[in-house]
Design an enzyme around this catalytic site. Structure first.
Site, PDB file in Angstrom:
ATOM      1  N   ASP A  48       0.842  -1.204   0.000  1.00 16.62           N
ATOM      2  CA  ASP A  48       0.000   0.000   0.000  1.00 16.62           C
ATOM      3  C   ASP A  48       0.874   1.249   0.000  1.00 16.62           C
ATOM      4  O   ASP A  48       1.630   1.484   0.953  1.00 16.62           O
ATOM      5  CB  ASP A  48      -0.903  -0.019   1.247  1.00 16.62           C
ATOM      6  CG  ASP A  48      -2.016   1.014   1.162  1.00 16.62           C
ATOM      7  OD1 ASP A  48      -1.966   1.865   0.251  1.00 16.62           O
ATOM      8  OD2 ASP A  48      -2.933   0.961   1.996  1.00 16.62           O
ATOM      9  N   ASP A  49       0.791   2.018  -1.063  1.00 20.93           N
ATOM     10  CA  ASP A  49       1.535   3.288  -1.194  1.00 20.93           C
ATOM     11  C   ASP A  49       3.045   3.084  -1.328  1.00 20.93           C
ATOM     12  O   ASP A  49       3.826   3.971  -0.979  1.00 20.93           O
ATOM     13  CB  ASP A  49       1.281   4.233   0.002  1.00 20.93           C
ATOM     14  CG  ASP A  49      -0.149   4.769   0.047  1.00 20.93           C
ATOM     15  OD1 ASP A  49      -0.978   4.319  -0.750  1.00 20.93           O
ATOM     16  OD2 ASP A  49      -0.407   5.641   0.896  1.00 20.93           O
ATOM     17  N   CYS A  88      -6.035   4.381  -3.131  1.00 17.75           N
ATOM     18  CA  CYS A  88      -6.338   3.019  -2.674  1.00 17.75           C
ATOM     19  C   CYS A  88      -7.619   2.395  -3.231  1.00 17.75           C
ATOM     20  O   CYS A  88      -7.582   1.329  -3.844  1.00 17.75           O
ATOM     21  CB  CYS A  88      -6.432   2.990  -1.151  1.00 17.75           C
ATOM     22  SG  CYS A  88      -4.898   3.428  -0.322  1.00 17.75           S
ATOM     23  N   ARG A  92      -7.755  -0.788  -5.887  1.00 20.23           N
ATOM     24  CA  ARG A  92      -8.128  -2.149  -5.464  1.00 20.23           C
ATOM     25  C   ARG A  92      -9.317  -2.662  -6.264  1.00 20.23           C
ATOM     26  O   ARG A  92      -9.417  -3.853  -6.593  1.00 20.23           O
ATOM     27  CB  ARG A  92      -8.483  -2.148  -3.974  1.00 20.23           C
ATOM     28  CG  ARG A  92      -7.251  -2.117  -3.124  1.00 20.23           C
ATOM     29  CD  ARG A  92      -7.430  -1.290  -1.865  1.00 20.23           C
ATOM     30  NE  ARG A  92      -6.125  -0.733  -1.523  1.00 20.23           N
ATOM     31  CZ  ARG A  92      -5.193  -1.387  -0.832  1.00 20.23           C
ATOM     32  NH1 ARG A  92      -5.444  -2.568  -0.332  1.00 20.23           N
ATOM     33  NH2 ARG A  92      -4.020  -0.842  -0.621  1.00 20.23           N
ATOM     34  N   LYS A 145      -5.733  -5.483   4.065  1.00 19.83           N
ATOM     35  CA  LYS A 145      -6.629  -4.314   3.989  1.00 19.83           C
ATOM     36  C   LYS A 145      -7.605  -4.433   2.816  1.00 19.83           C
ATOM     37  O   LYS A 145      -7.191  -4.576   1.670  1.00 19.83           O
ATOM     38  CB  LYS A 145      -5.768  -3.056   3.822  1.00 19.83           C
ATOM     39  CG  LYS A 145      -6.525  -1.833   3.341  1.00 19.83           C
ATOM     40  CD  LYS A 145      -5.589  -0.652   3.215  1.00 19.83           C
ATOM     41  CE  LYS A 145      -6.163   0.423   2.307  1.00 19.83           C
ATOM     42  NZ  LYS A 145      -5.295   1.603   2.202  1.00 19.83           N
ATOM     43  N   HIS A 147     -10.812  -2.243   1.957  1.00 19.24           N
ATOM     44  CA  HIS A 147     -11.042  -0.898   1.419  1.00 19.24           C
ATOM     45  C   HIS A 147     -11.952  -0.836   0.197  1.00 19.24           C
ATOM     46  O   HIS A 147     -11.787   0.020  -0.689  1.00 19.24           O
ATOM     47  CB  HIS A 147      -9.722  -0.170   1.136  1.00 19.24           C
ATOM     48  CG  HIS A 147      -9.825   1.305   1.415  1.00 19.24           C
ATOM     49  ND1 HIS A 147      -8.791   2.191   1.270  1.00 19.24           N
ATOM     50  CD2 HIS A 147     -10.889   2.039   1.848  1.00 19.24           C
ATOM     51  CE1 HIS A 147      -9.200   3.409   1.584  1.00 19.24           C
ATOM     52  NE2 HIS A 147     -10.480   3.337   1.941  1.00 19.24           N
ATOM     53  N   SER A 170      -8.190   1.915   5.499  1.00 18.42           N
ATOM     54  CA  SER A 170      -6.785   2.285   5.728  1.00 18.42           C
ATOM     55  C   SER A 170      -6.435   2.406   7.207  1.00 18.42           C
ATOM     56  O   SER A 170      -7.283   2.739   8.037  1.00 18.42           O
ATOM     57  CB  SER A 170      -6.472   3.614   5.039  1.00 18.42           C
ATOM     58  OG  SER A 170      -6.668   3.487   3.662  1.00 18.42           O
ATOM     59  N   HIS A 238       1.715   2.265   3.908  1.00 22.75           N
ATOM     60  CA  HIS A 238       0.807   3.404   4.118  1.00 22.75           C
ATOM     61  C   HIS A 238       1.077   3.958   5.521  1.00 22.75           C
ATOM     62  O   HIS A 238       1.311   3.187   6.452  1.00 22.75           O
ATOM     63  CB  HIS A 238      -0.633   2.877   4.003  1.00 22.75           C
ATOM     64  CG  HIS A 238      -1.694   3.925   3.896  1.00 22.75           C
ATOM     65  ND1 HIS A 238      -2.016   4.755   4.944  1.00 22.75           N
ATOM     66  CD2 HIS A 238      -2.517   4.270   2.876  1.00 22.75           C
ATOM     67  CE1 HIS A 238      -2.997   5.558   4.570  1.00 22.75           C
ATOM     68  NE2 HIS A 238      -3.314   5.294   3.308  1.00 22.75           N
ATOM     69  N   ASP A 290      -0.506  -0.742  -4.713  1.00 21.79           N
ATOM     70  CA  ASP A 290      -1.768  -0.160  -5.198  1.00 21.79           C
ATOM     71  C   ASP A 290      -1.633   1.209  -5.842  1.00 21.79           C
ATOM     72  O   ASP A 290      -2.433   1.597  -6.677  1.00 21.79           O
ATOM     73  CB  ASP A 290      -2.802  -0.089  -4.060  1.00 21.79           C
ATOM     74  CG  ASP A 290      -2.425   0.928  -2.985  1.00 21.79           C
ATOM     75  OD1 ASP A 290      -1.223   1.225  -2.816  1.00 21.79           O
ATOM     76  OD2 ASP A 290      -3.337   1.418  -2.301  1.00 21.79           O
ATOM     77  N   ASN A 291      -0.612   1.963  -5.418  1.00 22.85           N
ATOM     78  CA  ASN A 291      -0.387   3.296  -5.999  1.00 22.85           C
ATOM     79  C   ASN A 291       0.985   3.781  -5.545  1.00 22.85           C
ATOM     80  O   ASN A 291       1.624   3.168  -4.693  1.00 22.85           O
ATOM     81  CB  ASN A 291      -1.486   4.294  -5.601  1.00 22.85           C
ATOM     82  CG  ASN A 291      -1.727   4.394  -4.111  1.00 22.85           C
ATOM     83  OD1 ASN A 291      -2.728   3.910  -3.602  1.00 22.85           O
ATOM     84  ND2 ASN A 291      -0.804   5.008  -3.389  1.00 22.85           N
ATOM     85  N   LYS A 311       1.561   9.307  -5.328  1.00 20.44           N
ATOM     86  CA  LYS A 311       0.163   8.994  -5.023  1.00 20.44           C
ATOM     87  C   LYS A 311      -0.759  10.173  -5.334  1.00 20.44           C
ATOM     88  O   LYS A 311      -0.444  11.314  -5.003  1.00 20.44           O
ATOM     89  CB  LYS A 311       0.066   8.649  -3.536  1.00 20.44           C
ATOM     90  CG  LYS A 311      -1.337   8.455  -3.004  1.00 20.44           C
ATOM     91  CD  LYS A 311      -1.302   7.954  -1.577  1.00 20.44           C
ATOM     92  CE  LYS A 311      -2.699   7.808  -1.000  1.00 20.44           C
ATOM     93  NZ  LYS A 311      -2.721   7.072   0.271  1.00 20.44           N
TER      94      LYS A 311
HETATM   95 MG    MG Z   1      -2.663   3.111  -1.348  1.00 18.55          MG
END
Ligand code: MG
Length: 473
Positions: A48-49, A88, A92, A145, A147, A170, A238, A290-291, A311
């Site tokens: 994540d991130d 996010c 996803r 996660k 989301h 998150s 994240h 994810d990003n 992001k």
């Molecule tokens: Mg993310």
């Protein structure tokens, strides 16, 4: 006295023996063909991130990622791999539906992601990858996660997963002063869930990566004798960042490095668990994020390496990610410059499982498996970059055209570019040299492709806009 031949005394005996032999052979045949036909397990590990420049194998000088580096050595490393969005929730959604989030309203120009005060989640009509694989008799589990909707109708067990352990959204959506996007006092305690039940609230986040890893290995053990799909979307890196005591303070990159190094350890544990059970040769493992990095978090955010921005933006740093596909004996070790996206993972997994893509809706992914033997294969040559509900950019081959640019996290307003900005990404991966004036023909071609894409996208109501407005009062 003459001896009576055996077959006259027991005339059924020989045919019976033949029957037994035939049954035995048939059972052998069945056993053999079942193991040959068992489709591969699918494991998707989703950071994540995490940015394009955060792994050793992608050039980070100080974060140690020996497990992912080894996975990349043994597998296929992508250099031009994209997510479906730069934040996010829609990212996803794209991964798990194989479709751009614009097609089912998982985008908004006002609300970027789902919040604890959102009323909706992934629309029921969407066929998640878990649902598609379940239809092929896969066991399905998510550890990490979610989301895509925290209210009961939208949780993982309603979306094709047999089991869920993790957070519904998150790890910064917590009732502390760290929470950013709503008055902190209004966030409810952060739930750690098992299925539809809350195990505890505001869990000790230092233990999350370890707990996810244990649960993932439990899932593999439990389902080792059947095809399975394990989706492992980590909560980190994240912010807020937390690492266990085994990793905290160990990386020369600071806490962000500690967190990524613990994720690297976790990947190694999952691969080890597959190998120990003899499953590695029948399991496709994907690692990506994810990003891009959350740059406004400064040192607590990651790095997109040589890519511009992070992001929340449609510059390369927002949506181009590390991606490693690992499958011993089935994926030739190497690297690829072919364009690919998270939506292609959906198409690939469904195809490997023996299923077929739905034909009653537009799908945005293509099967990646030709790359497994030939990394020069061209799977797709276009990528469309949405920010919220709008197309901001499009790429075809090496050319990327920006119609608009924006990083909402730093309070920018969208800037429309007319003529658009044009970059040749193979010559200029950092998007520094605008070539629009020199190549009007490329701009015309990209505009035509975009018009065709947009004619196939029907407007639908935004899911993300449906919130308890009192949170903004
Ligand atoms: Mg993310």
């Amino acid at each position: 006295m003459s001896l009576t031949p055996l077959r006259q005394v027991f005339p059924w005996r020989i045919p019976f023996a033949y029957c037994l032999l035939a049954l035995f052979l048939a059972s052998c045949q069945t056993t053999t063909s079942t193991s040959e036909e068992r489709p591969p397990n699918i494991v998707i590990i989703f950071a994540d991130d995490m940015g394009y420049g955060d792994l050793g194998t992608y050039g980070n000088p100080t974060i140690r990622t020996p497990q992912l580096d080894q996975m990349a050595e043994e597998g296929l490393k992508f250099f031009q791999f994209y997510t479906g969005a730069s934040v996010c929730t829609p990212s996803r959604a794209a991964l798990l539906t194989g479709r751009l989030p614009i097609r089912y309203g998982m985008v908004s120009d006002r609300i970027r992601v789902l919040f604890p005060f959102s009323y909706k989640g992934l629309p029921e009509e969407e066929i998640t990858l878990a649902e598609a694989l379940k239809a092929q008799n896969y066991a399905t589990g998510i550890v990490g996660k979610w989301h895509l909707g925290h209210l009961p109708p939208y949780l993982p067990l309603k979306n094709g997963f047999d089991s869920f352990y993790g957070l519904p959204y998150s790890n910064d959506m917590i009732p502390t002063p760290d929470a950013k996007w709503a008055p902190p006092r209004k966030y409810p305690p952060l739930p750690l869930m098992d299925g539809d039940k809350v195990l505890e609230t505001n869990p000790d986040q230092r233990l999350l990566t370890k707990k996810y890893t244990e649960k993932a290995i439990d899932f593999i053990e439990e389902h080792k004798n059947e095809p399975f799909f394990l989706y492992m979307p980590h909560s980190f890196p994240h912010v807020p960042l937390f690492a266990s005591s085994d990793f905290e303070g160990k990386s020369s990159r600071g806490l962000y490095g500690d967190v990524v190094e613990e994720l690297d350890w976790s990947v190694g544990e999952v691969l080890k668990a597959l190998k120990a059970r003899g499953l590695a040769e029948n399991t496709l493992v994907i690692f990506t994020s994810d990003n891009g990095p959350w740059l406004t978090e400064k040192q607590e955010g990651g790095s997109a390496g040589l890519l511009h921005q992070g992001k929340g933006s449609t510059w390369e740093g927002g949506m181009r990610e590390p991606m490693i596909a690992w499958w011993p004996d089935k994926i030739a070790p190497g690297t690829t410059q072919s364009l690919a996206t998270t939506m292609d993972i959906y198409a690939t997994a469904v195809s490997l499982a023996g299923g077929s893509l739905p034909t009653d809706r537009e799908m945005d992914g293509v099967d990646l498996s030709p790359l497994f033997n030939d990394p020069t294969a061209e799977i797709r040559d276009e990528v469309i970059y949405y920010l919220g509900a709008q197309v901001f950019a499009i790429r075809k081959g090496p050319w990327k055209m920006h119609l608009k640019t924006l990083n909402p996290y730093i309070g920018e307003q969208a800037v429309a570019h007319d003529p658009p900005l044009l970059y040749q990404l193979e010559h200029d991966p950092s998007e520094r040299f605008n070539l629009a004036e020199n190549h009007p023909e490329v701009i015309a071609e990209l505009k035509a492709i975009l018009a065709q894409h947009q004619s196939g996208v029907k407007p639908v109501q935004s899911v993300l806009d449906d919130i308890d407005e009192s949170y903004f009062e």
